[in-house]
Each structure stands twice: as structure tokens, then as C-alpha cells.
Write an enzyme that holds these catalytic residues in place. Structure first.
Site, PDB file in Angstrom:
ATOM      1  N   GLU A 193      90.658  -2.648 -79.128  1.00  0.00           N
ATOM      2  CA  GLU A 193      92.039  -2.593 -78.617  1.00  0.00           C
ATOM      3  C   GLU A 193      92.477  -3.886 -77.940  1.00  0.00           C
ATOM      4  O   GLU A 193      93.665  -4.198 -77.910  1.00  0.00           O
ATOM      5  CB  GLU A 193      92.216  -1.397 -77.659  1.00  0.00           C
ATOM      6  CG  GLU A 193      91.461  -1.458 -76.337  1.00  0.00           C
ATOM      7  CD  GLU A 193      90.058  -0.872 -76.387  1.00  0.00           C
ATOM      8  OE1 GLU A 193      89.426  -0.896 -77.469  1.00  0.00           O
ATOM      9  OE2 GLU A 193      89.564  -0.400 -75.335  1.00  0.00           O
ATOM     10  N   HIS A 240      85.348  -3.225 -77.871  1.00  0.00           N
ATOM     11  CA  HIS A 240      86.690  -2.701 -77.612  1.00  0.00           C
ATOM     12  C   HIS A 240      87.707  -3.395 -78.518  1.00  0.00           C
ATOM     13  O   HIS A 240      88.270  -4.429 -78.132  1.00  0.00           O
ATOM     14  CB  HIS A 240      87.079  -2.932 -76.146  1.00  0.00           C
ATOM     15  CG  HIS A 240      86.330  -2.067 -75.195  1.00  0.00           C
ATOM     16  ND1 HIS A 240      86.799  -0.833 -74.799  1.00  0.00           N
ATOM     17  CD2 HIS A 240      85.146  -2.239 -74.574  1.00  0.00           C
ATOM     18  CE1 HIS A 240      85.919  -0.292 -73.958  1.00  0.00           C
ATOM     19  NE2 HIS A 240      84.914  -1.123 -73.807  1.00  0.00           N
ATOM     20  N   CYS A 264      83.170   2.233 -77.735  1.00  0.00           N
ATOM     21  CA  CYS A 264      82.209   1.990 -76.650  1.00  0.00           C
ATOM     22  C   CYS A 264      81.520   3.297 -76.254  1.00  0.00           C
ATOM     23  O   CYS A 264      80.701   3.795 -77.010  1.00  0.00           O
ATOM     24  CB  CYS A 264      82.898   1.289 -75.484  1.00  0.00           C
ATOM     25  SG  CYS A 264      81.750   0.302 -74.525  1.00  0.00           S
TER      26      CYS A 264
HETATM   27  N1  GLN Z   1      79.253   3.524 -69.893  1.00  0.00           N
HETATM   28  C1  GLN Z   1      78.903   2.898 -71.135  1.00  0.00           C
HETATM   29  C2  GLN Z   1      78.078   1.629 -70.925  1.00  0.00           C
HETATM   30  O1  GLN Z   1      78.062   1.084 -69.860  1.00  0.00           O
HETATM   31  C3  GLN Z   1      80.137   2.598 -71.956  1.00  0.00           C
HETATM   32  C4  GLN Z   1      81.045   1.609 -71.326  1.00  0.00           C
HETATM   33  C5  GLN Z   1      82.401   1.569 -71.960  1.00  0.00           C
HETATM   34  O2  GLN Z   1      82.806   2.503 -72.646  1.00  0.00           O
HETATM   35  N2  GLN Z   1      83.152   0.526 -71.713  1.00  0.00           N
HETATM   36  O3  GLN Z   1      77.449   1.157 -71.841  1.00  0.00           O
END
Ligand code: GLN
Length: 547
Positions: free
Chosen positions: A522, A520, A383
Site C-alpha cells: 500500500e 506493505h 504482513c
Molecule cells: N506483528 C507482525 C511482525 O512484527 C506483523 C507486523 C505488521 O503487520 N506490520 O512481524
């Protein structure tokens, strides 16, 4: 009706491992051939934990249907291997929200709206909704967050008290988890806190059927007898939840205590014998690793491991799949610079940059990624970690020195990471401009989205599939305006949305293993089935460390 209910309350203090206990009991009942679901009722006023600081609340766990939930749902999924949904977690805030909306709508026909019966009825509705549908579970375990005695937990306790009398004794079971501390100076285990917390529960009208005692050591029979006597439970209904080195041992310890057996008898469940081979095998592999590998996690919340719960577990699962113990080196990203990266990452097999929000520590993450790219250290970016990898590549390989994310430097022309919510309504998947106003809840791309995998890439090798579904939680996306120029310089787009409009996975070709994903992974890793990206990351980290 088919579904029987097990209510799990907690006494004395928090952090006794109620979530793990509920998940472990669920796993044991599952191996006895029963279909099990688990629900968490959180007494706080936030409508969901999505707006809460991970420092305070730990990780926000995201389900396939895009609910932002308590991290205990991660345990439930990992122990039961069944996907959780919006239905499996609710809060006081969500309950009140619903009741207040109905009141505004005039649904109460001029009546006075009260905690009892309106709030408690709504809680009961949410609990009973688990038994609806074509395939209701045999058992629903309901974990009540917080500690008995908290003011905000009272409506939930009142609701389960009512449910017990409405559904009948054969359909509900109350389990109370308490602490039996060991006083070193006295050389004794103490039962008084347990007695007090059961008294508190009784004053609300709830008689526990089973007492589960969290304790540093096994509780001797005479003490169990004493607890049974003071708390009005059967002598064989007092169990110990001892401290373990590995959380996946808990189901085995419970089984040895006869905990699931007692639950099955008391609830008259149609249970067969437990089948624990896979759990035994899992614990056996964990306790006999054939080597070690060190992974550096470069993040902001390094002081609070709860903030990276699923990530931590996914790395352990990947270690199990590769028969190694994964040692984590938490690195505060604010301390990493080009000058000290070599020193900080010396001896690491791989570097992982996890998700996050806000600019603090981002330049350190970019420095860590530059080091991983140039020194050919296996890298996984998740992310924000993937977004930082794109920024790093744009700055140092393509030469776009001002490259950044719209999140950190709004309006800059070379923002390779871009805000998409202005034109994409993730809740309806409607590609039209919408006004977000100042609402902070639910304005992200959340939940499972399909991703098409490019053949011949690290991603394809890991997944062995053309299409996957992965869970998202972010506002910003790769900016498609830069796809061609970054591609020409060697960035590979190994995963995209099926219509090609969103970049989901990036990687590098002239590198042993360098992968960034917008989702994600995970959240979908399981102890018995490591996530393919984590598995291959660890496999390459082992090779790098032993090279
Ligand atoms: N801050 C980034 C976004 O909003 C990444 C978010 C995250 O890593 N969950 O896109």
C-alpha cells in the site's frame, strides 16, 4: 542557492487538512514544471512515530530508506509521486536527541545549551538540508505539525521566523491555514478564530503572506476582504479550502482559486502554466465509476480509519484502475468465527487482512482467511495478514494444529512464523547475532528490500517483472524450517529475497486469487498508478462479486 521555501502553519484547531493542502499545492507547482519536495516537522517528543499507537497517531508511513514517519508523508508521495526519505520528517524528539548527543560528546565546548540558538539552529539545519545535494528542488514546502499556540511548537515557529529574515523575503513564503466556521443558528461564516490565530502568529514574529481558510462553503468576496484587512495580507491572498468529496479534487479546487498562481508570483518562481489533464482525468474517473465492489477489511483498528490510511487509498487507486468504486466493509476481527464467517462476508467481492501487531483478533483473522481459502473468495493478506494465512494453512491443510507465530505463542515447536531479529541486524543487514536489549525503537525490518518473483504465479502476472522492491515493517518472518512441508501441501512461495533466505510472497494454486505478502504494497500505490497486487485483487474481487 536555488530552493525557495514555503512554510505552512495551522491555526484554530487540528485536522484541517494541512498535510493535504501542502501536498496539493506541491502537486500544482509540480505541474508548473517545478521540482518540489515537502517536509513535515512534528512537535511531539517521540523520536519518530514508530512507537506510537495507531489509535492515537494513525498509520506509520514507511519510506524506502526505512524511516518510520508521519502519515502525511503518504499524502506527499501520493500527490507528488516522488519517494520521500528520512529527511522529509523530523520531530522535536529527534531534534533534541541530536542536540543532547552533541552535548554529551562535548561539542558545545562548555557552553550552556539552550532552545535558542541550539535547538532552533538544529531545526534550521534540518530544513536547509533539503536544499543540499546535486539536484536541489526549486521549492521545499515545510509543514509545521500542530496548531499555532501550542507550547511544543514554539521552537519550530521561531526557527522559521529566523529563516525568513536570514534567507530574505524573496526566498520564503508563509501560508497559514485556519478555520472559518459556519454558524448555523446565526446563518453566518465567522472570521474571528482566524483573526485570533493570526494575532497569535504575529506575536511570535511571523506575518503570514497567504491565508488559506478551511470552510464548508466558498467564502464571499466581502468576507475575504475583511480577513485580508484584519490579517495584513493582500486582498487576493485569502483563499478557501472547501470541503470536497474526493481528496484528489483538492489540487483542482486550489487551481480554480488561483492559489498556486499567487504563490508563484509572490515567490517569483520560474513557473510555466499548470498542466492539470492527469488530475482532471483522475477525478473524472473517480466520479463516474462503472460499478461497485465491496471489500471486507478484517482488522483490529477498524474504528479508526486513519490507522489504515495508505491501505484505504491503495484500494481507491485499484478501484480507479478497474473503473469501479470500492466500498469498504470494516470488520472487527474479534467478532469473526468459523460459524458466522459466511454471514459476515456475504456479498463481499474480496477479503483483505492488513498488517498489525499483537494477538488480539488474530483467531478471527485466521477464521476469515479459512473462509476465503475454502470458499474461493479473492484474498489479499498484508504482513500480519500474510503471517495469519501461513498459520491458517499450516493448521488446517497441513494439520499442524499448534501452528502459530512466535509473537503470540513464544517457544511452541510449530511456530511457522518466527523471530529473526535475534540473528539479523536489519540496520546493517549484518547476518550476525546481535543483542536487542530492551530497545523498542528501530528493531524491525524496515524499508525497501528486493524480492524475486516466481514466474507463472499471481504475483508474476500482477507485476510483470522478475524483481521488485517493496517496503517492510515487521519483526517476524516466515520460518524456513517449514518451507518444504508447506510447499508439499500446495503453498506456493511466489516471492523470496534474492538469496532465497526469506519468504516475501505466498499464494495458493487452486484458488481464483489468494496472495499474502510480507511487505506493505500500500505504501507504493499512487492514484495514477495503482499497485499491481491491489489492482489484480480488485479485478478478481469484481469477477467474484458478479459471478
Ligand atoms: N506483528 C507482525 C511482525 O512484527 C506483523 C507486523 C505488521 O503487520 N506490520 O512481524
Amino acid at each position: 542557492m536555488k530552493t525557495k521555501y514555503i512554510f505552512v502553519t495551522g491555526g484554530v484547531l487540528s485536522s484541517l487538512g494541512k498535510g493535504l493542502a501542502a501536498a496539493s499545492l506541491g502537486a500544482l507547482l509540480q505541474t508548473r514544471g517545478l521540482a518540489v519536495t515537502i517536509q513535515k516537522l512534528d512537535p511531539y517528543i517521540n523520536v519518530d512515530p514508530g512507537t506510537m499507537n495507531p489509535f492515537q497517531h494513525g498509520e506509520v508511513f514507511v519510506t524506502d530508506d526505512g524511516a518510520e514517519t508521519d502519515l502525511d508523508l503518504g499524502h506527499y508521495e501520493r500527490y507528488l509521486n516522488v519517494p520521500m526519505s528520512r529527511k522529509n520528517n523530523t520531530t522535536s524528539g529527534a531534534i533534541y536527541n541530536h542536540v543532547i548527543a552533541k552535548e554529551r560528546h562535548g561539542d558545545y565546548l562548555g557552553g550552556t545549551v539552550q532552545v535558542i540558538p541550539h535547538i532552533t539552529d538544529e531545526i534550521k539545519r534540518v530544513v536547509l538540508s533539503l536544499a543540499e545535494g546535486d539536484n536541489p528542488p526549486d521549492v521545499a514546502i515545510i509543514e509545521i505539525g500542530g496548531t499555532v499556540g501550542d507550547i511544543e511548537g514554539l521552537p519550530f515557529l521561531e526557527a522559521i521566523r529566523q529563516l525568513r529574515s536570514e534567507l530574505g523575503r524573496d526566498w520564503c513564503l508563509n501560508i497559514h491555514l485556519t478555520l472559518v466556521p459556519y454558524l448555523r443558528s446565526a446563518g453566518e461564516l465567522k472570521t474571528k478564530p482566524t483573526q485570533h490565530s493570526v494575532k497569535e502568529l504575529l506575536s511570535i514574529g511571523i506575518q503570514p503572506d497567504i491565508i488559506l481558510c478551511r470552510c464548508e462553503q466558498n467564502i464571499p468576496q466581502d468576507l475575504r476582504k475583511k480577513i485580508a484587512l484584519f490579517c495584513n495580507v493582500d486582498e487576493d491572498a485569502v483563499f478557501t479550502s472547501v470541503n470536497v468529496n474526493n481528496i484528489y479534487e483538492v489540487p483542482l479546487r486550489f487551481y480554480e482559486e488561483g492559489f498556486d498562481q499567487k504563490v508563484a508570483i509572490m515567490l517569483r518562481l520560474p513557473a510555466r502554466n499548470a498542466h492539470l489533464e492527469t488530475w482532471r482525468h483522475l477525478v473524472d474517473v473517480c466520479s463516474h465509476p462503472q460499478g461497485n465492489v465491496t471489500i471486507a477489511i478484517v482488522g483490529k483498528y477498524v474504528d479508526l480509519k486513519e490507522a489504515y490510511k495508505s491501505l484505504h487509498e491503495a484500494l481507491i487507486h485499484a478501484g480507479i484502475a478497474n473503473h469501479v468504486q470500492v466500498d469498504l466493509r470494516y470488520v472487527n476481527s474479534e467478532n469473526v468465527t468459523a460459524a458466522n464467517a459466511a454471514e459476515i462476508f456475504a456479498g463481499c467481492g474480496g477479503i483483505l487482512v492488513p498488517g498489525g501487531f499483537g494477538y488480539r483478533g488474530v483467531e478471527g483473522k485466521i477464521a476469515a482467511i479459512k473462509y476465503a481459502r475454502e470458499e474461493k473468495v479473492p484474498f489479499l493478506g498484508i504482513c500480519l495478514g500474510m503471517q495469519c494465512a501461513v498459520i491458517e494453512f499450516a493448521r488446517h491443510v497441513v494439520g499442524l494444529v499448534e501452528a502459530n507465530s512466535e509473537e503470540f505463542s513464544p517457544g511452541v515447536k510449530d511456530n511457522v512464523i518466527y523471530l529473526m531479529t535475534e540473528w539479523y541486524d536489519f540496520r546493517t543487514k549484518n547476518m550476525e547475532k546481535r543483542d536487542l536489549g530492551s530497545d523498542k525503537g528501530g528493531t524491525m525490518r524496515l524499508g525497501a528490500y528486493p524480492c524475486q518473483i516466481l514466474p507463472g504465479t499471481f504475483a508474476a502476472k500482477a507485476y510483470q517483472k522478475d524483481f521488485v522492491e517493496e517496503r517492510h515493517r515487521h519483526r517476524y518472518e516466515f520460518n524456513m524450517a517449514f518451507k518444504d512441508v508447506l510447499g508439499e501441501h500446495g503453498l506456493i512461495f511466489s516471492g523470496t529475497s534474492p538469496d532465497g533466505s526469506l519468504v516475501e510472497i505466498i499464494e495458493l494454486a487452486d484458488h481464483p486469487w489468494f496472495v499474502g505478502c510480507q511487505f506493505h504494497p500500500e505504501f507504493k500505490s499512487r492514484p495514477m498508478a495503482a499497485h499491481p497486487l491491489f489492482r489484480d485483487f480488485i479485478q478478481n474481487a469484481i469477477l467474484h462479486q458478479n459471478r
